[in-house]
Enzyme design. Sequence first.
Site, mmCIF file in Angstrom:
data_model
loop_
_atom_site.group_PDB
_atom_site.id
_atom_site.type_symbol
_atom_site.label_atom_id
_atom_site.label_comp_id
_atom_site.label_asym_id
_atom_site.label_seq_id
_atom_site.Cartn_x
_atom_site.Cartn_y
_atom_site.Cartn_z
ATOM 1 N N SER A 133 -12.723 6.230 -3.791
ATOM 2 C CA SER A 133 -12.053 6.396 -2.945
ATOM 3 C C SER A 133 -12.949 5.037 -1.451
ATOM 4 O O SER A 133 -13.983 4.902 -2.100
ATOM 5 C CB SER A 133 -11.254 7.620 -2.776
ATOM 6 N N TYR A 147 -7.191 -2.329 2.495
ATOM 7 C CA TYR A 147 -7.784 -1.297 1.958
ATOM 8 C C TYR A 147 -7.674 0.162 1.776
ATOM 9 O O TYR A 147 -7.538 1.109 0.779
ATOM 10 C CB TYR A 147 -9.181 -1.931 2.359
ATOM 11 N N LYS A 151 -6.826 2.518 -1.283
ATOM 12 C CA LYS A 151 -7.510 3.880 -1.605
ATOM 13 C C LYS A 151 -7.285 5.043 -0.896
ATOM 14 O O LYS A 151 -7.059 5.633 -1.879
ATOM 15 C CB LYS A 151 -8.754 3.652 -0.469
#
Length: 276
Positions: A133, A147, A151
């Site tokens: 992650s 993003y 994650k």
Amino acid sequence: MATWLITGCSTGLGRALAAAVLARGDNAVVTARDVATVADLADAHPGTALPLTLDVTDEIQIATAVASATERFGGIDVLVNNAGYGYRAAVEEGDESDVQELFATHFFGPVALIKAVLPAMRARRSGTIVNLSSIGARLSPAGSGYYAAVKSAVEGMTASLRKEVEPLGITALAIEPGGFRTDFAGRSLAQSAEAIPDYADTAGRRRKENDRVHGTQPGDPAKAALAIIAVVDAPDAPELLVLGSDAVAAYRSVLEGQLASLDAWRQLSESTDIDV
């Protein structure tokens, strides 16, 4: 001797981890979209390294990689979903096809790999799944909404997966690195083609042409690799391992802010219960 399948070994944390795994004598399936970029790792460890072409968005390549690893080494003990890249854009700027590709690479590809290795792990009642992650999932900076979202999805899925497979002798955990001295903020960083002027002082500050972080990150990829190996070896591996002093400080700051907000709004939050 364990067998690792690691995605994204051409550069960065993936390459450092593959090198460390091979250096300690374990088997490693070292994968990259361009297999030539990992040829040196295979040449240095001909008996224990298996270099394979793997685009994690290609389910046929996933099936082939898992089958090849099983044929060569007898099975996969540790899956590390590391392949990926950064993407920056204000939410309004993000191109739909770019966002779909981001989720295909960072979420749906790892899920496909997890599904491909789990049947054999369940049969053996052993195995470890490591999903990379980012501290970005915790910080959600301006310009990293997509993003951070992908994650966060990885972390949420991993937490549920852990509860599902733990009774079967399998461990699942997420790794949340801070800034490491890799190509992540350089060659491996993508961004929206369009930059909307109204976001110049927020998301715009983190566009590649304005960001000066690359090359100054505090984290050492080789040390991160050893930390990942250590947590995989540990009998009490955590659900989430934070890597880097910057990430630890940022994580703590976010948690403290969340607790303060929870307490500040607690009365209103609790006022929604049914009266008895």
